[in-house]
Enzyme design. Structure first.
Site, PDB file in Angstrom:
ATOM      1  N   ASP A  33       0.853  -1.195   0.000  1.00 42.16           N
ATOM      2  CA  ASP A  33       0.000   0.000   0.000  1.00 42.16           C
ATOM      3  C   ASP A  33       0.882   1.235   0.000  1.00 42.16           C
ATOM      4  OD1 ASP A  33      -2.425  -1.416   0.130  1.00 42.16           O
ATOM      5  OD2 ASP A  33      -2.246  -1.634   2.295  1.00 42.16           O
ATOM      6  N   ASP A  82      -7.144  -1.340  -4.465  1.00 41.00           N
ATOM      7  CA  ASP A  82      -8.192  -0.964  -3.510  1.00 41.00           C
ATOM      8  C   ASP A  82      -9.092   0.115  -4.095  1.00 41.00           C
ATOM      9  OD1 ASP A  82      -7.080  -2.686  -1.615  1.00 41.00           O
ATOM     10  OD2 ASP A  82      -5.797  -1.115  -0.795  1.00 41.00           O
TER      11      ASP A  82
END
Length: 220
Positions: free
Chosen positions: A149, A183
């Site tokens: 991430d 995401d």
């Protein structure tokens, strides 16, 4: 939208997602950040669990390794389910809105599962060093990879006033989660289904109503 356009769209998202993750992994040390704007930073973290870093071992009496394996296997089954859904909506010539949404969800889910399945055997650790792709000393095993991430939007970073009960003087930050392109694709796809629900599923409902009508009419 036909299958060719949908697959090209999914591949485009996957390429952007994996390129961004590989770039971050091979140029950043874990925890390193770069400020793009005051409200947007590139912050490298790794997620071993599900959304927002949640782990199965936090809620079930199992080890972190078993929890990670179970989560990865669950994601693989989910990918096959979403993949079939994607094929089915195109086969039935559903609305473009629905096909776009399912394509986004499928691309995002596939992007993150690639991390979970393969990154453990492709990269070495990022602790205090920049990782190497195709490392001779990988940090994990197949199915035990960590999701990369990097997108961080601390749009509000302040302190609660002292007079606010319970939280006065404490830090308040919005938006705190760190996420990635995959995401974003999943969230966008789900958002489209929620906001444009009637437009997404309207065509399927019309087809079903017509089929029911044809079935109920007596043969002449």
């Amino acid at each position: 939208m036909n299958i060719k356009k949908s697959v090209l769209f999914i591949l485009l998202i996957l390429i952007i997602d994996q390129w961004s993750k590989i770039y971050i992994k091979t140029h950043f040390v874990l925890g390193e950040s770069v400020e793009v704007f005051s409200w947007f930073k590139i912050l490298f973290i790794e997620n071993e669990g599900a959304a927002w870093g949640a782990k199965l071992s936090d809620i079930l009496p199992i080890s972190d390794n078993i929890g990670k394996l179970v989560l990865t296997i669950f994601r693989l089954f989910a990918i096959f389910g979403i993949g079939y859904w994607h094929f089915d909506v195109i086969r039935k010539k559903a609305s473009n809105t629905l096909i776009w949404a399912v394509s986004l969800i499928f691309a995002g889910a596939l992007g993150n599962i690639l991390d979970s399945v393969f990154y453990g055997i492709l990269f070495n650790d990022s602790y205090n060093e920049v990782a190497t792709l195709f490392s001779n000393e990988p940090y994990g095993k197949l199915f035990y990879g960590k999701v990369v991430d990097m997108l961080y939007f601390p749009m509000v970073d302040t302190t609660w006033p002292d007079w606010v009960p319970g939280v006065g003087g404490k830090n308040f930050r919005f938006f705190e989660p760190v996420f990635n392109i995959a995401d974003t694709a999943i969230s966008t796809g789900v958002g489209i289904l929620l906001v444009f629900n009637k437009k997404a599923f309207g065509k399927e409902e019309n087809i079903k109503e017509q089929d029911d009508k044809d079935y109920s009419e007596p043969n002449e």
